[in-house]
Write a protein that holds these residues in place. Structure first.
Motif, short mmCIF file in Angstrom:
data_model
loop_
_atom_site.label_atom_id
_atom_site.label_comp_id
_atom_site.label_asym_id
_atom_site.label_seq_id
_atom_site.Cartn_x
_atom_site.Cartn_y
_atom_site.Cartn_z
N THR A 166 107.87 112.53 56.50
CA THR A 166 108.25 112.85 57.87
C THR A 166 108.40 114.36 57.98
O THR A 166 109.12 114.97 57.17
CB THR A 166 109.58 112.15 58.24
N ASN A 219 109.28 118.77 53.65
CA ASN A 219 109.47 117.47 54.28
C ASN A 219 110.30 116.56 53.38
O ASN A 219 111.23 115.89 53.85
CB ASN A 219 108.13 116.81 54.59
N THR A 273 102.82 109.94 52.74
CA THR A 273 103.20 109.99 54.14
C THR A 273 104.68 110.33 54.18
O THR A 273 105.53 109.53 53.77
CB THR A 273 102.94 108.65 54.86
N SER A 327 109.20 118.61 62.87
CA SER A 327 108.62 117.82 63.97
C SER A 327 109.13 116.38 64.01
O SER A 327 109.13 115.75 65.07
CB SER A 327 107.10 117.78 63.84
N GLY A 328 109.50 115.84 62.85
CA GLY A 328 109.86 114.43 62.79
C GLY A 328 108.67 113.50 62.84
O GLY A 328 108.82 112.28 62.85
N GLN A 329 107.47 114.05 62.85
CA GLN A 329 106.23 113.27 62.93
C GLN A 329 105.73 112.93 61.53
O GLN A 329 105.94 113.69 60.59
CB GLN A 329 105.15 114.06 63.68
N PRO A 330 105.03 111.79 61.39
CA PRO A 330 104.46 111.46 60.08
C PRO A 330 103.39 112.47 59.68
O PRO A 330 102.59 112.89 60.50
CB PRO A 330 103.84 110.07 60.28
N ARG A 331 103.40 112.84 58.42
CA ARG A 331 102.43 113.79 57.86
C ARG A 331 101.80 113.16 56.63
O ARG A 331 102.49 112.77 55.70
CB ARG A 331 103.12 115.10 57.46
#
Length: 154
Positions: free
Chosen positions: A54, A93, A52, A58-62
């Motif tokens: 970032t 990331n 997981t 996007s700064g969203q969890p991946r």
């Protein structure tokens, strides 16, 4: 051993490189979710984690299922992308935001990623080729240098 060699031979082919990136991660995510983090399908052949990170933009969890090589108190991750031309997104990331988390054997572990370079990378690459020989076929097909990251617990 014969089964392992067959899997290694198949996984080094261009056909596998075309299909695997679409099929294997989806299966891994589904089995991991259904088993509540206890099982990773691809880990039946190679050790694996769910990374997981970032998103760099996007700064969203991946969440990304990945093969890994456990090493001491850490892990090596290989950005082979199955021998495809571009670096996998998860490597960008980690370059941008090295703090991450892995699911390892059903446990969430906070980690910090570091890109290996120079002699340290060369030494790790040698060990990785002993661990999973198809990485050599992936590197031969592409012009970019495959990224290797060392994850350490934080």
């Amino acid at each position: 051993m014969i089964g392992e060699r067959l899997v290694q031979r198949v996984s080094a082919t261009r056909g596998f490189a075309k299909v695997a990136p679409h099929v294997i991660p989806a299966l891994d995510r589904a089995v991991h979710r259904l088993s509540r983090g206890r099982v990773l399908l691809s880990a039946q052949m190679l050790p694996g984690v769910i990374l997981t990170s970032t998103g760099a933009r996007s700064g969203q969890p991946r969440r990304t299922p990945l093969a890994c090589m456990p090493e001491g108190d850490g892990w090596l991750l290989v950005g082979s992308n199955f021998g495809r031309t571009g670096h996998p997104a998860w490597t960008y990331n980690l370059l941008r935001r090295p703090a991450a988390e892995i699911s390892w054997k059903g446990r969430d572990v906070p980690v910090t990623a570091r890109l290996l370079e120079g002699a340290e990378r060369a030494d790790a690459w040698r060990r990785l080729l002993e661990f999973w020989p198809p990485y050599a076929a992936y590197q031969e097909r592409i012009d970019r240098e495959i990224r290797i990251f060392r994850l350490t617990r934080t």
